[in-house]
Design an enzyme around this catalytic site. Structure first.
Site, PDB file in Angstrom:
ATOM      1  CG  HIS A 229      44.206  44.402  39.364  1.00  0.00           C
ATOM      2  ND1 HIS A 229      44.946  43.266  39.595  1.00  0.00           N
ATOM      3  CD2 HIS A 229      43.471  44.152  38.247  1.00  0.00           C
ATOM      4  CE1 HIS A 229      44.690  42.377  38.656  1.00  0.00           C
ATOM      5  NE2 HIS A 229      43.796  42.892  37.829  1.00  0.00           N
TER       6      HIS A 229
ATOM      7  CD  GLU B 139      40.070  45.100  36.998  1.00  0.00           C
ATOM      8  OE1 GLU B 139      40.366  44.617  35.903  1.00  0.00           O
ATOM      9  OE2 GLU B 139      40.454  44.612  38.087  1.00  0.00           O
TER      10      GLU B 139
ATOM     11  CG  ASP C 102      37.958  40.932  37.629  1.00  0.00           C
ATOM     12  OD1 ASP C 102      38.454  41.336  36.565  1.00  0.00           O
ATOM     13  OD2 ASP C 102      38.582  40.891  38.704  1.00  0.00           O
TER      14      ASP C 102
ATOM     15  CG  HIS D  19      40.580  37.674  38.127  1.00  0.00           C
ATOM     16  ND1 HIS D  19      41.317  36.570  37.718  1.00  0.00           N
ATOM     17  CD2 HIS D  19      41.022  38.710  37.364  1.00  0.00           C
ATOM     18  CE1 HIS D  19      42.155  36.932  36.767  1.00  0.00           C
ATOM     19  NE2 HIS D  19      41.992  38.226  36.531  1.00  0.00           N
TER      20      HIS D  19
ATOM     21  CG  ASP E 242      38.450  43.264  33.474  1.00  0.00           C
ATOM     22  OD1 ASP E 242      38.649  43.862  32.404  1.00  0.00           O
ATOM     23  OD2 ASP E 242      39.053  42.223  33.788  1.00  0.00           O
TER      24      ASP E 242
END
Length: 274
Positions: free
Chosen positions: A5, A25, A27, A41, A85
């Site tokens: 993540h 993942e 962002d 993020h 993301d």
């Protein structure tokens, strides 16, 4: 699939792979015009994580292309899936189409290199809300207009905003998407979340003839007890800040004979028939 993540700095890629992730993942942050600028993020983010790590998006793609290209010195065989993301909630929904064009072109130029790259990872487009669905239309239009529709085979769709599953199905139907669909369910690791919607997604996945969910994953899991709960329900993947904890749980007697890590030979767009 164990999805690392919030892997937004280039140096974090190896860090999360070394912990056991086979997917990551990242962002994607856009400017006000819908141009993808950085992997970032921002605050707030998960408890116990640094929220501000970042990289230039195109530089990140150049690096991850090498990490996923066989025979490249940086190649890591285990990395088979990249979840983008897309922080579309930070820009006007009117800019979603422009954002889709831009991300498609940047992938063409920096990851796939318009047919000259052997980078092999599958790409999962994580869309926050159904209102951002024009991103998907633009992405597919751009691949077609640029002459690279074949890359659609490497790209899946996932709505991450915990919206009504039937509402998501209706939008996918409008877009003409009946395959290569993942469904996420979850919440930041700072809070607890029940399993009602997760169970509903899994039930739909397992319904014969239902083509709008091929895989289901839970996010963002840090406690082993919640990982076990999700595995017992039958998820296809887990997104975690701690891939090494997921690895340990998978080795437990209860799960060792039921689950294994996905490899490149496992098609992420096919329903698992155990």
């Amino acid at each position: 699939w164990i999805m690392g993540h919030m892997v937004n700095a280039i140096e974090q890629v190896d860090e999360f792979l070394n912990l056991g992730a086979n997917a990551i993942e990242l962002d994607i942050d856009f400017d006000k015009d819908g141009i993808a600028q950085i992997t970032h993020h921002g605050i707030p983010c998960d408890c116990g994580r640094e929220c501000t790590k970042k990289a230039i998006f195109t530089e990140y793609l150049d690096n991850i292309r090498q990490v996923t290209t066989p025979d490249n010195p940086k190649f890591r065989e285990q990395l088979v899936l990249l979840a983008l993301d897309l922080k579309l909630q930070r820009i006007s929904s009117a800019k979603a189409y422009r954002a889709g064009e831009d991300v498609a072109k940047k992938l063409l130029d920096h990851y796939w290199q318009r047919g000259n790259s052997r980078a092999r990872a599958y790409i999962l487009l994580n869309i926050p809300l159904v209102e951002d669905c024009e991103f998907i239309r633009a992405f597919k239009d751009t691949l077609k207009n640029e002459g690279y529709e074949s890359y659609n085979d490497k790209v899946g769709i996932n709505f991450t905003g915990n919206e009504d599953l039937d509402k998501i199905r209706d939008v996918l139907e409008i877009l003409g998407i009946h395959k290569q669909v993942w469904q996420a369910d979850g919440i930041t690791s700072c809070f607890a979340r029940g399993t009602e919607r997760l169970k509903e997604a899994l039930e739909k996945r397992d319904t014969p003839g239902y083509n709008y969910i091929n895989k289901v994953y839970a996010w963002t899991l840090v406690r082993k007890s919640i990982m076990r709960r999700s595995l017992r329900l039958g998820v296809d993947g887990v997104m975690s800040n701690n891939p090494d904890r997921v690895i340990k749980v998978l080795k437990e007697k209860e799960f060792a004979d039921k689950f294994r890590l996905a490899t490149y030979n496992d098609n992420p767009w096919e329903k698992f028939r155990g």
